[in-house]
Every structure is written in structure tokens, then in C-alpha cells.
Design a protein around this motif. Structure first.
Motif, PDB file in Angstrom:
ATOM      1  N   PRO A  67      -7.377  -7.605  -9.007  1.00 52.26           N
ATOM      2  CA  PRO A  67      -8.098  -6.328  -9.194  1.00 52.26           C
ATOM      3  C   PRO A  67      -7.319  -5.106  -8.722  1.00 52.26           C
ATOM      4  O   PRO A  67      -7.880  -4.011  -8.687  1.00 52.26           O
ATOM      5  N   ARG A  68      -6.045  -5.255  -8.347  1.00 51.33           N
ATOM      6  CA  ARG A  68      -5.310  -4.108  -7.812  1.00 51.33           C
ATOM      7  C   ARG A  68      -5.173  -2.993  -8.838  1.00 51.33           C
ATOM      8  O   ARG A  68      -5.259  -1.807  -8.497  1.00 51.33           O
ATOM      9  N   GLN A  69      -4.956  -3.367 -10.108  1.00 49.95           N
ATOM     10  CA  GLN A  69      -4.765  -2.332 -11.116  1.00 49.95           C
ATOM     11  C   GLN A  69      -6.048  -1.548 -11.372  1.00 49.95           C
ATOM     12  O   GLN A  69      -6.006  -0.336 -11.628  1.00 49.95           O
ATOM     13  N   GLU A  70      -7.193  -2.212 -11.299  1.00 53.67           N
ATOM     14  CA  GLU A  70      -8.462  -1.496 -11.460  1.00 53.67           C
ATOM     15  C   GLU A  70      -8.707  -0.552 -10.280  1.00 53.67           C
ATOM     16  O   GLU A  70      -9.220   0.562 -10.458  1.00 53.67           O
ATOM     17  N   THR A  71      -8.347  -1.012  -9.085  1.00 53.03           N
ATOM     18  CA  THR A  71      -8.464  -0.145  -7.915  1.00 53.03           C
ATOM     19  C   THR A  71      -7.548   1.070  -8.062  1.00 53.03           C
ATOM     20  O   THR A  71      -7.944   2.211  -7.778  1.00 53.03           O
ATOM     21  N   PHE A  72      -6.332   0.838  -8.515  1.00 52.11           N
ATOM     22  CA  PHE A  72      -5.377   1.928  -8.755  1.00 52.11           C
ATOM     23  C   PHE A  72      -5.958   2.931  -9.749  1.00 52.11           C
ATOM     24  O   PHE A  72      -5.945   4.147  -9.512  1.00 52.11           O
ATOM     25  N   ARG A 124       0.829  -1.191   0.000  1.00 53.08           N
ATOM     26  CA  ARG A 124       0.000   0.000   0.000  1.00 53.08           C
ATOM     27  C   ARG A 124       0.874   1.257   0.000  1.00 53.08           C
ATOM     28  O   ARG A 124       1.866   1.335   0.721  1.00 53.08           O
ATOM     29  N   LEU A 125       0.483   2.219  -0.812  1.00 56.40           N
ATOM     30  CA  LEU A 125       1.179   3.494  -0.833  1.00 56.40           C
ATOM     31  C   LEU A 125       0.667   4.375   0.301  1.00 56.40           C
ATOM     32  O   LEU A 125      -0.522   4.356   0.634  1.00 56.40           O
ATOM     33  N   THR A 126       1.541   5.150   0.858  1.00 60.01           N
ATOM     34  CA  THR A 126       1.117   6.159   1.818  1.00 60.01           C
ATOM     35  C   THR A 126       0.496   7.327   1.044  1.00 60.01           C
ATOM     36  O   THR A 126       0.748   7.493  -0.166  1.00 60.01           O
ATOM     37  N   PRO A 127      -0.311   8.161   1.691  1.00 58.40           N
ATOM     38  CA  PRO A 127      -0.846   9.339   0.995  1.00 58.40           C
ATOM     39  C   PRO A 127       0.256  10.208   0.400  1.00 58.40           C
ATOM     40  O   PRO A 127       0.102  10.757  -0.698  1.00 58.40           O
ATOM     41  N   GLU A 128       1.375  10.332   1.097  1.00 63.33           N
ATOM     42  CA  GLU A 128       2.491  11.131   0.584  1.00 63.33           C
ATOM     43  C   GLU A 128       3.077  10.502  -0.670  1.00 63.33           C
ATOM     44  O   GLU A 128       3.402  11.208  -1.643  1.00 63.33           O
ATOM     45  N   ARG A 188     -31.520 -11.537 -11.365  1.00 63.64           N
ATOM     46  CA  ARG A 188     -31.160 -10.236 -11.895  1.00 63.64           C
ATOM     47  C   ARG A 188     -29.891  -9.769 -11.188  1.00 63.64           C
ATOM     48  O   ARG A 188     -29.693 -10.033 -10.005  1.00 63.64           O
ATOM     49  N   PHE A 189     -29.064  -9.098 -11.935  1.00 62.46           N
ATOM     50  CA  PHE A 189     -27.790  -8.642 -11.385  1.00 62.46           C
ATOM     51  C   PHE A 189     -27.704  -7.128 -11.564  1.00 62.46           C
ATOM     52  O   PHE A 189     -27.204  -6.642 -12.579  1.00 62.46           O
ATOM     53  N   PRO A 190     -28.198  -6.372 -10.586  1.00 66.13           N
ATOM     54  CA  PRO A 190     -28.173  -4.910 -10.711  1.00 66.13           C
ATOM     55  C   PRO A 190     -26.743  -4.392 -10.680  1.00 66.13           C
ATOM     56  O   PRO A 190     -25.885  -4.940  -9.980  1.00 66.13           O
ATOM     57  N   PRO A 191     -26.475  -3.343 -11.434  1.00 63.86           N
ATOM     58  CA  PRO A 191     -25.101  -2.821 -11.506  1.00 63.86           C
ATOM     59  C   PRO A 191     -24.694  -1.974 -10.313  1.00 63.86           C
ATOM     60  O   PRO A 191     -23.524  -1.663 -10.161  1.00 63.86           O
ATOM     61  N   GLU A 192     -25.653  -1.588  -9.493  1.00 63.06           N
ATOM     62  CA  GLU A 192     -25.299  -0.759  -8.342  1.00 63.06           C
ATOM     63  C   GLU A 192     -24.399  -1.551  -7.388  1.00 63.06           C
ATOM     64  O   GLU A 192     -24.706  -2.675  -7.028  1.00 63.06           O
ATOM     65  N   GLY A 193     -23.335  -0.931  -6.992  1.00 63.39           N
ATOM     66  CA  GLY A 193     -22.455  -1.530  -5.996  1.00 63.39           C
ATOM     67  C   GLY A 193     -22.490  -0.705  -4.732  1.00 63.39           C
ATOM     68  O   GLY A 193     -23.438   0.035  -4.466  1.00 63.39           O
ATOM     69  N   LYS A 194     -21.439  -0.807  -3.965  1.00 63.32           N
ATOM     70  CA  LYS A 194     -21.325  -0.078  -2.710  1.00 63.32           C
ATOM     71  C   LYS A 194     -20.126   0.855  -2.792  1.00 63.32           C
ATOM     72  O   LYS A 194     -19.022   0.424  -3.138  1.00 63.32           O
ATOM     73  N   LEU A 195     -20.352   2.122  -2.490  1.00 62.41           N
ATOM     74  CA  LEU A 195     -19.262   3.089  -2.512  1.00 62.41           C
ATOM     75  C   LEU A 195     -18.123   2.611  -1.612  1.00 62.41           C
ATOM     76  O   LEU A 195     -18.359   2.316  -0.436  1.00 62.41           O
ATOM     77  N   PRO A 196     -16.903   2.473  -2.144  1.00 65.19           N
ATOM     78  CA  PRO A 196     -15.787   2.031  -1.298  1.00 65.19           C
ATOM     79  C   PRO A 196     -15.603   2.937  -0.093  1.00 65.19           C
ATOM     80  O   PRO A 196     -15.596   4.163  -0.218  1.00 65.19           O
ATOM     81  N   THR A 197     -15.463   2.323   1.068  1.00 66.35           N
ATOM     82  CA  THR A 197     -15.350   3.097   2.300  1.00 66.35           C
ATOM     83  C   THR A 197     -13.929   3.558   2.565  1.00 66.35           C
ATOM     84  O   THR A 197     -13.712   4.542   3.268  1.00 66.35           O
ATOM     85  N   THR A 198     -12.960   2.840   2.016  1.00 61.36           N
ATOM     86  CA  THR A 198     -11.566   3.234   2.177  1.00 61.36           C
ATOM     87  C   THR A 198     -10.836   3.069   0.858  1.00 61.36           C
ATOM     88  O   THR A 198     -11.233   2.260   0.010  1.00 61.36           O
ATOM     89  N   GLU A 199      -9.770   3.834   0.663  1.00 65.95           N
ATOM     90  CA  GLU A 199      -8.942   3.699  -0.515  1.00 65.95           C
ATOM     91  C   GLU A 199      -7.828   2.713  -0.230  1.00 65.95           C
ATOM     92  O   GLU A 199      -7.274   2.681   0.880  1.00 65.95           O
ATOM     93  N   SER A 200      -7.491   1.903  -1.217  1.00 62.18           N
ATOM     94  CA  SER A 200      -6.449   0.895  -0.996  1.00 62.18           C
ATOM     95  C   SER A 200      -5.054   1.492  -1.114  1.00 62.18           C
ATOM     96  O   SER A 200      -4.112   1.053  -0.464  1.00 62.18           O
ATOM     97  N   LEU A 201      -4.913   2.518  -2.004  1.00 61.43           N
ATOM     98  CA  LEU A 201      -3.605   3.151  -2.229  1.00 61.43           C
ATOM     99  C   LEU A 201      -2.545   2.129  -2.600  1.00 61.43           C
ATOM    100  O   LEU A 201      -1.364   2.317  -2.331  1.00 61.43           O
ATOM    101  N   PHE A 202      -2.962   1.023  -3.237  1.00 60.76           N
ATOM    102  CA  PHE A 202      -1.980  -0.020  -3.553  1.00 60.76           C
ATOM    103  C   PHE A 202      -1.166   0.391  -4.756  1.00 60.76           C
ATOM    104  O   PHE A 202      -1.684   0.846  -5.766  1.00 60.76           O
ATOM    105  N   GLY A 203       0.158   0.183  -4.656  1.00 60.57           N
ATOM    106  CA  GLY A 203       1.020   0.474  -5.782  1.00 60.57           C
ATOM    107  C   GLY A 203       2.175  -0.482  -5.865  1.00 60.57           C
ATOM    108  O   GLY A 203       3.112  -0.258  -6.581  1.00 60.57           O
TER     109      GLY A 203
END
Length: 267
Positions: free
Chosen positions: A172-177, A144-148, A252-267
Motif C-alpha cells: 500500500p505504499r504507493q496509495e499512501t504516497f 521514509r522521505l524527510t519533509p525537505e 456490514r462494512f461501513p466505508p468510514e475509516g480513521k483519519l491518518p494521524t501521521t504521514e508516512s512520507l514513504f518514497g
């Protein structure tokens, strides 16, 4: 050129699009400095969104999710009568992006993989496309990357003059990035997965005939069984069952998901 918009595949909104239209959208965004996120999804990529509400939210906020695997293209044709003649395979799309970038003088930034692999990729790209401009490159930190660190990375990419960012961190790390960096960079961000080792010549690609009949996953499984057996032997059958349920209207598979609660900051 074919671009029929987004279609629901198990709640993940995949673009029914071909290579030509995909390239046109990427390079138009690069020319206009428009934030744009792109990923090529095979079955595994789709299932990451099916099984994780937060990741489905991320994926469905991408500008382009193209059908990497033949089973994804087949399902688009089956469920939505898109009549796509071909998939948009991630490594093939990346080769086309590099070729057009070299031709048009569009600088690229490479992010991901290891230092040695990235160095080999740069050598191969220089051999294949002598006029290609690599504005910057750096390997993954595999943590995980730090905010800095994220702020510093953002500034390095901005100041490099790159017009397109290629990200190879694995799904899925690259999609999160890409999702997390989209609003910080006014350029297309392409999550390209295995394209880095393929283009570098470090990983063998499946024969063309296996790709045409939808067996590229089997080639990869036999090549890396310890790493990939869970992905393919669990997720592929689950995908088929869920597609059947969507096709007959039982689920049925609705496209609505859940807003991510935290950022992964993975790099």
C-alpha cells in the motif's frame, strides 16, 4: 463507456467503471490540471483497506479506485448488479495511458522502482512509443522521505511540466504516497504497482486465459512464492469469507475509516 460511480466492497469504495471511462477521467484531469488520485485494486489492495482503518480512509478519499482483479469485478457484479464486462487491470491501463499520452503529447513523470529497472522501463517505452514525452523520472529511495525531501520532490515534479505522475512503489505504499501528494500536485497521480516491471519486460505476466478466469494471482504466487505466499494464501480466503458475509447481510462494512494521524512520507 461505463461509469456507475463508487460501490461498497467490504467498506472500500470501488468505482464500477471501464477502461474507456477511466482514461477519459485521467486525461480530462491532466488537461484541466486537476488533482486526481487513481489506483487499480485487486484483492490484496482491497484487503489493505479492510484490515487498516487509516488506510481505508486514504483509499476512500481517492478519486478513482478501479477493479484490477477479476474477483473484485465479480463482487461488484454480485453485490451491486453493475454488469461490468471486464476489469480495469493496472498494467493494461498503464499501457493505454502511455499510448494515449504519446498520441496526445501529454508528458509523464515516472517515480519508483530501482535505477536499473527504471532505465529499462524508459528504454522499452521509447521503443513502444517513440513520441512519448518523459518529463522526469527517479527511483524510489526505499525509505521514509524527510519533509525537505518531499518538498524537493514536489518541486521537481511541478517544474518538469509533467501532466500525469505514474507511481510504482507497491501496495500500500504507493496509495499512501498518492494520498499524501494529492493536494501538492495539480495533476493525476496513478498508483500502478507491478506495471513498471511488467512494462519494462522484467517480470513475466500471466497468460491471458489465467487473467480471464481470475487465476492471475496463482501465476504470480508460483512465480514469487517466498514473497507472495502470505498475501495470497491468507488474504484470498479471508476476502471470500467476508464477501459472503456482506452478500447475505450478516456483516456490514461501513466505508468510514480513521483519519491518518501521521504521514508516512514513504518514497
Amino acid at each position: 463507456m461505463l461509469d456507475l460511480g463508487k460501490k461498497n466492497v467490504l467498506g472500500v469504495m470501488i468505482n464500477a467503471i471501464d477502461y474507456e471511462a477511466t482514461l477519459d477521467r485521467i486525461f480530462s484531469a491532466a488537461r484541466d490540471h486537476t488533482p486526481t488520485t487513481v489506483s487499480a485494486l485487486a484483492v490484496h489492495g482491497v484487503m489493505t483497506g479492510v484490515l487498516d482503518n487509516e488506510h481505508r480512509f486514504r483509499l476512500n478519499h481517492f478519486d478513482l479506485l478501479v477493479p484490477d482483479g477479476q474477483p473484485v469485478r465479480w463482487v461488484l457484479n454480485l453485490l451491486h448488479s453493475t454488469h461490468l464486462a471486464d476489469r480495469v487491470r493496472g498494467p493494461s491501463l498503464t499501457r493505454m495511458v502511455c499510448a494515449r499520452a504519446a498520441q496526445d503529447g501529454v508528458p509523464l513523470y515516472l517515480y519508483g522502482s530501482t535505477p536499473d529497472n527504471l532505465a529499462q522501463l524508459r528504454r522499452r517505452l521509447a521503443e513502444d512509443h517513440p513520441t512519448l514525452q518523459i518529463a522526469g523520472h527517479e527511483p524510489s529511495r526505499f525509505r521514509r522521505l524527510t519533509p525537505e525531501e518531499r518538498a524537493e520532490l514536489t518541486e521537481r515534479i511541478r517544474s518538469s511540466g509533467a501532466a500525469i505522475l505514474l507511481v510504482g512503489l507497491g501496495c500500500p505504499r504507493q496509495e499512501t504516497f498518492a494520498y499524501e501528494f494529492r493536494d501538492h500536485l495539480s495533476i493525476p497521480i496513478l498508483a500502478i504497482g507491478a506495471a513498471f516491471p511488467f512494462l519494462a519486460g522484467l517480470t513475466r505476466e500471466a497468460p491471458a486465459w489465467m487473467g480471464r478466469v481470475g487465476l492471475e494471482w496463482l501465476f504470480r504466487l508460483l512465480s514469487e512464492p517466498q514473497r507472495l505466499w502470505r498475501r495470497y494464501l491468507y488474504l484470498n480466503p479471508a476476502y471470500l469469507v467476508l464477501v459472503a458475509l456482506q452478500a447475505v447481510g450478516i456483516s456490514r462494512f461501513p466505508p468510514e475509516g480513521k483519519l491518518p494521524t501521521t504521514e508516512s512520507l514513504f518514497g
